[in-house]
Scaffold this motif. Structure first.
Motif, PDB file in Angstrom:
ATOM      1  N   SER A   1      55.915  47.638  -8.774  1.00 33.66           N
ATOM      2  CA  SER A   1      55.065  47.599  -9.963  1.00 33.66           C
ATOM      3  C   SER A   1      53.592  47.568  -9.557  1.00 33.66           C
ATOM      4  CB  SER A   1      55.386  46.367 -10.810  1.00 33.66           C
ATOM      5  OG  SER A   1      56.727  46.407 -11.263  1.00 33.66           O
ATOM      6  N   ILE A   2      52.784  48.392 -10.213  1.00 30.58           N
ATOM      7  CA  ILE A   2      51.368  48.479  -9.847  1.00 30.58           C
ATOM      8  C   ILE A   2      50.618  47.235 -10.322  1.00 30.58           C
ATOM      9  CG2 ILE A   2      49.213  49.730 -10.231  1.00 30.58           C
ATOM     10  CD1 ILE A   2      50.810  52.284 -10.339  1.00 30.58           C
ATOM     11  N   VAL A   3      49.903  46.603  -9.397  1.00 28.82           N
ATOM     12  CA  VAL A   3      49.064  45.452  -9.708  1.00 28.82           C
ATOM     13  C   VAL A   3      47.632  45.906  -9.972  1.00 28.82           C
ATOM     14  CG1 VAL A   3      48.140  43.269  -8.838  1.00 28.82           C
ATOM     15  CG2 VAL A   3      50.517  43.914  -8.350  1.00 28.82           C
ATOM     16  N   ARG A   4      47.074  46.698  -9.054  1.00 31.61           N
ATOM     17  CA  ARG A   4      45.725  47.252  -9.213  1.00 31.61           C
ATOM     18  C   ARG A   4      45.686  48.642  -8.610  1.00 31.61           C
ATOM     19  NH1 ARG A   4      41.261  43.807 -10.101  1.00 31.61           N
ATOM     20  NH2 ARG A   4      40.056  45.734 -10.100  1.00 31.61           N
ATOM     21  N   ARG A   5      44.849  49.470  -9.178  1.00 29.99           N
ATOM     22  CA  ARG A   5      44.620  50.815  -8.640  1.00 29.99           C
ATOM     23  C   ARG A   5      43.120  51.067  -8.572  1.00 29.99           C
ATOM     24  NH1 ARG A   5      47.523  55.770  -9.035  1.00 29.99           N
ATOM     25  NH2 ARG A   5      49.010  54.751 -10.457  1.00 29.99           N
ATOM     26  N   TRP A   6      42.654  51.559  -7.433  1.00 33.00           N
ATOM     27  CA  TRP A   6      41.256  51.950  -7.270  1.00 33.00           C
ATOM     28  C   TRP A   6      41.224  53.422  -6.886  1.00 33.00           C
ATOM     29  CZ3 TRP A   6      43.333  47.455  -5.284  1.00 33.00           C
ATOM     30  CH2 TRP A   6      42.809  46.251  -5.743  1.00 33.00           C
ATOM     31  N   SER A   7      40.321  54.182  -7.478  1.00 34.25           N
ATOM     32  CA  SER A   7      40.291  55.624  -7.259  1.00 34.25           C
ATOM     33  C   SER A   7      38.941  56.081  -6.721  1.00 34.25           C
ATOM     34  CB  SER A   7      40.591  56.371  -8.569  1.00 34.25           C
ATOM     35  OG  SER A   7      41.860  56.013  -9.079  1.00 34.25           O
TER      36      SER A   7
ATOM     37  N   GLY B   1      36.596  58.918  -0.774  1.00 32.69           N
ATOM     38  CA  GLY B   1      37.304  59.760  -1.725  1.00 32.69           C
ATOM     39  C   GLY B   1      38.769  59.439  -1.902  1.00 32.69           C
ATOM     40  N   SER B   2      39.264  58.440  -1.173  1.00 36.00           N
ATOM     41  CA  SER B   2      40.687  58.114  -1.260  1.00 36.00           C
ATOM     42  C   SER B   2      40.961  57.145  -2.407  1.00 36.00           C
ATOM     43  CB  SER B   2      41.160  57.502   0.058  1.00 36.00           C
ATOM     44  OG  SER B   2      40.490  56.275   0.297  1.00 36.00           O
ATOM     45  N   ASP B   3      42.253  56.922  -2.675  1.00 35.84           N
ATOM     46  CA  ASP B   3      42.693  55.931  -3.649  1.00 35.84           C
ATOM     47  C   ASP B   3      43.354  54.774  -2.913  1.00 35.84           C
ATOM     48  OD1 ASP B   3      41.863  57.715  -5.566  1.00 35.84           O
ATOM     49  OD2 ASP B   3      43.878  58.457  -6.006  1.00 35.84           O
ATOM     50  N   LEU B   4      43.403  53.623  -3.566  1.00 40.54           N
ATOM     51  CA  LEU B   4      44.086  52.455  -3.023  1.00 40.54           C
ATOM     52  C   LEU B   4      44.969  51.872  -4.112  1.00 40.54           C
ATOM     53  CD1 LEU B   4      44.489  50.263  -0.799  1.00 40.54           C
ATOM     54  CD2 LEU B   4      42.549  49.046  -1.837  1.00 40.54           C
TER      55      LEU B   4
ATOM     56  N   TYR C   1      52.361  41.095  -1.442  1.00 37.74           N
ATOM     57  CA  TYR C   1      52.024  42.320  -2.163  1.00 37.74           C
ATOM     58  C   TYR C   1      51.890  43.462  -1.159  1.00 37.74           C
ATOM     59  CZ  TYR C   1      51.281  39.251  -6.096  1.00 37.74           C
ATOM     60  OH  TYR C   1      51.470  38.329  -7.095  1.00 37.74           O
ATOM     61  N   LEU C   2      52.126  44.667  -1.632  1.00 37.77           N
ATOM     62  CA  LEU C   2      52.049  45.857  -0.795  1.00 37.77           C
ATOM     63  C   LEU C   2      50.837  46.690  -1.200  1.00 37.77           C
ATOM     64  CD1 LEU C   2      55.803  46.960  -0.918  1.00 37.77           C
ATOM     65  CD2 LEU C   2      54.717  45.317   0.638  1.00 37.77           C
ATOM     66  N   TRP C   3      50.187  47.280  -0.233  1.00 36.50           N
ATOM     67  CA  TRP C   3      49.075  48.177  -0.518  1.00 36.50           C
ATOM     68  C   TRP C   3      49.250  49.453   0.286  1.00 36.50           C
ATOM     69  CZ3 TRP C   3      46.303  49.889   3.569  1.00 36.50           C
ATOM     70  CH2 TRP C   3      46.273  49.096   4.726  1.00 36.50           C
ATOM     71  N   TYR C   4      48.742  50.548  -0.243  1.00 33.95           N
ATOM     72  CA  TYR C   4      48.790  51.797   0.528  1.00 33.95           C
ATOM     73  C   TYR C   4      47.729  52.763   0.022  1.00 33.95           C
ATOM     74  CZ  TYR C   4      51.685  53.676  -3.318  1.00 33.95           C
ATOM     75  OH  TYR C   4      52.170  54.066  -4.542  1.00 33.95           O
ATOM     76  N   VAL C   5      47.337  53.660   0.920  1.00 35.38           N
ATOM     77  CA  VAL C   5      46.368  54.719   0.628  1.00 35.38           C
ATOM     78  C   VAL C   5      47.136  56.032   0.645  1.00 35.38           C
ATOM     79  CG1 VAL C   5      44.214  55.831   1.333  1.00 35.38           C
ATOM     80  CG2 VAL C   5      44.545  53.381   1.740  1.00 35.38           C
ATOM     81  N   PRO C   6      47.433  56.602  -0.510  1.00 34.80           N
ATOM     82  CA  PRO C   6      48.310  57.776  -0.561  1.00 34.80           C
ATOM     83  C   PRO C   6      47.850  58.949   0.299  1.00 34.80           C
ATOM     84  CG  PRO C   6      47.953  56.887  -2.761  1.00 34.80           C
ATOM     85  CD  PRO C   6      47.020  56.161  -1.852  1.00 34.80           C
ATOM     86  N   ASP C   7      46.543  59.173   0.393  1.00 37.43           N
ATOM     87  CA  ASP C   7      46.044  60.351   1.109  1.00 37.43           C
ATOM     88  C   ASP C   7      46.241  60.275   2.612  1.00 37.43           C
ATOM     89  OD1 ASP C   7      45.212  61.277  -1.339  1.00 37.43           O
ATOM     90  OD2 ASP C   7      43.169  60.519  -1.119  1.00 37.43           O
TER      91      ASP C   7
ATOM     92  N   LEU D   1      36.044  47.196   0.072  1.00 33.68           N
ATOM     93  CA  LEU D   1      36.465  46.920  -1.297  1.00 33.68           C
ATOM     94  C   LEU D   1      36.988  45.494  -1.358  1.00 33.68           C
ATOM     95  CD1 LEU D   1      38.500  49.193  -3.638  1.00 33.68           C
ATOM     96  CD2 LEU D   1      39.261  46.856  -3.265  1.00 33.68           C
ATOM     97  N   THR D   2      36.529  44.722  -2.319  1.00 35.06           N
ATOM     98  CA  THR D   2      36.987  43.340  -2.450  1.00 35.06           C
ATOM     99  C   THR D   2      37.895  43.205  -3.662  1.00 35.06           C
ATOM    100  OG1 THR D   2      34.998  42.743  -3.721  1.00 35.06           O
ATOM    101  CG2 THR D   2      34.948  42.389  -1.326  1.00 35.06           C
TER     102      THR D   2
END
Length: 266
Positions: A219-225, A208-211, A249-255, A232-233
């Motif tokens: 700047s957003i490169v990709r968003r998965w919801s 149920g999280s986002d990435l 690149y940076l990634w994070y899971v907001p939740d 996830l590939t």
């Protein structure tokens, strides 16, 4: 059902064992020391006649040498020891013994038995070294390159030891290896070289999280919801489907606050 027995007596015979003929059954000379009630223990009976059916029963004794009633009696056929023509069995390669793995669904790899493309490997994963507590397994055809892998197809519990082995065709089992899991969200391989692999994988993502994947400037490169919890590939493209440039690149899971860096190299 509570406490620890003082000793076991194990007997086996070619005929069914009951209370009347218990004394005439052959004793097995090396029963294990009892462990607390409810835990699993195993014994391998050796030097039997291949192809014969044997019956096996157990009695437990307390500290005053009082026997419990005869256990359930099981029967099985003594296996025929098969000697491989090449003497080889696939053996665990990775992870190394006692490794602590950052994922709840690790990849287990064996060194191939030989060069035969017809080899089939049966992976087994358990919570004990006797493999009474099987939790997962898979059958994999041998792959080229000297090694064959299988990814665990269930979610493993954290902070627990797991044991695994591999059977080569019908010829026997490898040595037993073990590992622990301490899962957390991460990306691999890192750095990811898209000239060598098709995708980077994000694993152990909460259901149920986002990435979000961004540049270092934000700047957003990709968003998965609304993720489903499975791996996830990412194939190296942005929201428009174009390949991103080499860089960090940076990634994070907001939740959850989970975050990290992923280096892309071409």
């Amino acid at each position: 059902m509570t406490g620890i027995a003082t000793a076991y007596e194990i007997r086996y015979a070619l005929n069914n064992i009951n209370s009347a003929n218990w004394g005439s059954a052959l004793p097995w000379g090396s029963p294990p020391d009892p462990t607390p009630a409810g835990t699993a223990q195993g014994v391998t009976l050796t030097s039997l006649v291949p192809g014969e059916t044997y019956y096996v029963g157990v009695k437990a004794y307390d500290d005053a040498a009082n026997p419990a009633a005869l256990s359930n009696v099981v029967s099985c056929e003594a296996k025929v020891e098969i000697i491989l023509a090449n003497g080889n069995l696939a053996q665990p390669s990775s992870p190394p013994p006692l490794a602590v793995l950052p994922t709840a669904q690790p990849v287990l790899t064996v060194e191939n038995a030989d060069l035969s493309p017809d080899n089939v490997y049966r992976f087994e994963l358990a919570t004990d070294s006797n493999f009474f507590g099987l939790v997962a397994g898979g059958v994999v055809n041998q792959t080229e390159g000297g090694f064959t892998s299988w990814k665990v197809d269930v979610t493993l519990d954290a902070d627990r030891e797991y044991f695994w082995r591999v059977a080569t065709n019908t010829d026997g089992y490898s040595e037993i290896s073990n590992f622990f899991v301490d899962p957390f969200t991460h990306a691999y391989p890192n750095p990811v070289r898209f000239s060598q692999v098709a995708a980077a994988t994000f694993t152990d993502l909460p259901v149920g999280s986002d990435l979000l994947l961004t540049t270092v400037s934000g700047s957003i490169v990709r968003r998965w919801s609304n993720l489903d919890g499975y791996d996830l590939t990412w194939n190296g493209t942005n929201e428009s489907g174009n390949r991103v440039a080499s860089g960090t690149y940076l990634w994070y899971v907001p939740d959850t606050g989970a975050q990290g860096k992923l280096v892309v190299i071409y």
